[in-house]
Design a protein around this motif. Structure first.
Motif, PDB file in Angstrom:
ATOM      1  N   THR A  72      -6.652   3.865   1.096  1.00 24.83           N
ATOM      2  CA  THR A  72      -7.942   4.547   1.185  1.00 24.83           C
ATOM      3  C   THR A  72      -7.770   5.784   2.057  1.00 24.83           C
ATOM      4  O   THR A  72      -6.753   5.948   2.731  1.00 24.83           O
ATOM      5  CB  THR A  72      -9.004   3.624   1.808  1.00 24.83           C
ATOM      6  OG1 THR A  72      -8.608   3.312   3.146  1.00 24.83           O
ATOM      7  CG2 THR A  72      -9.168   2.345   1.006  1.00 24.83           C
TER       8      THR A  72
ATOM      9  N   THR B 210       0.836  -1.196   0.000  1.00 21.15           N
ATOM     10  CA  THR B 210       0.000   0.000   0.000  1.00 21.15           C
ATOM     11  C   THR B 210       0.869   1.243   0.000  1.00 21.15           C
ATOM     12  O   THR B 210       1.761   1.380   0.838  1.00 21.15           O
ATOM     13  CB  THR B 210      -0.920   0.009   1.244  1.00 21.15           C
ATOM     14  OG1 THR B 210      -1.663  -1.203   1.291  1.00 21.15           O
ATOM     15  CG2 THR B 210      -1.870   1.178   1.209  1.00 21.15           C
TER      16      THR B 210
ATOM     17  N   GLU C 143      -7.134   4.787   5.632  1.00 20.18           N
ATOM     18  CA  GLU C 143      -5.774   4.291   5.849  1.00 20.18           C
ATOM     19  C   GLU C 143      -4.764   5.436   5.855  1.00 20.18           C
ATOM     20  O   GLU C 143      -3.820   5.435   6.650  1.00 20.18           O
ATOM     21  CB  GLU C 143      -5.397   3.275   4.763  1.00 20.18           C
ATOM     22  CG  GLU C 143      -6.137   1.966   4.873  1.00 20.18           C
ATOM     23  CD  GLU C 143      -5.877   1.046   3.691  1.00 20.18           C
ATOM     24  OE1 GLU C 143      -5.931  -0.185   3.890  1.00 20.18           O
ATOM     25  OE2 GLU C 143      -5.608   1.546   2.569  1.00 20.18           O
TER      26      GLU C 143
END
Length: 132
Positions: free
Chosen positions: A73, A5, A76
């Motif tokens: 996101t 990520t 996050e």
């Protein structure tokens, strides 16, 4: 397939290698890329500054590893920013404590040194040229 990520718009290949613990230091990226095959979206890549974006795929055939890059996101990103803020807050506190301790140690050493010098002057005999 593993996923990685990213919290910004992109990440460089060298930084990803370090953060994914494939290499130990950022300086090792150039050597790693020169000695190992890395496929970026199916094509060989050897530039450590290559920008990786959401949806890109990295493959390491020699390691049997495939990494899919995904964007974080909003939730996050907020959690990640909170962690970074807390880390910065703790670092500032530690820095302040270390500075205070250093001042105290310096004062103590200085006082001890002054005391030593005072008694050294009081107890030492004067030296004359030619004497042993």
């Amino acid at each position: 397939m593993n996923t990685y990520t990213i919290y910004d718009e992109f990440i460089t290949l060298g930084k990803l290698l370090k953060e994914a613990a494939i290499i130990e230091t950022g300086g090792a990226a150039k050597h790693f890329l020169a000695t190992n095959d890395v496929l970026y979206n199916g094509e060989f890549e050897n530039r450590r500054g290559k920008k990786l974006f959401d949806g890109d795929v990295l493959e390491f055939p020699g390691f049997g590893l495939k990494i899919n890059i995904v964007a974080a996101t909003a939730e996050e990103i907020a959690e990640h920013q909170a962690e970074l803020d807390e880390e910065a807050r703790v670092k500032a506190i530690v820095k302040k404590i270390n500075a205070a301790n250093k001042k105290t140690e310096t004062r103590q050493k200085s006082a001890a040194n002054n005391k030593e010098q005072y008694f050294k002057r009081k107890t030492s005999k004067p030296k004359f040229p030619g004497s042993k």
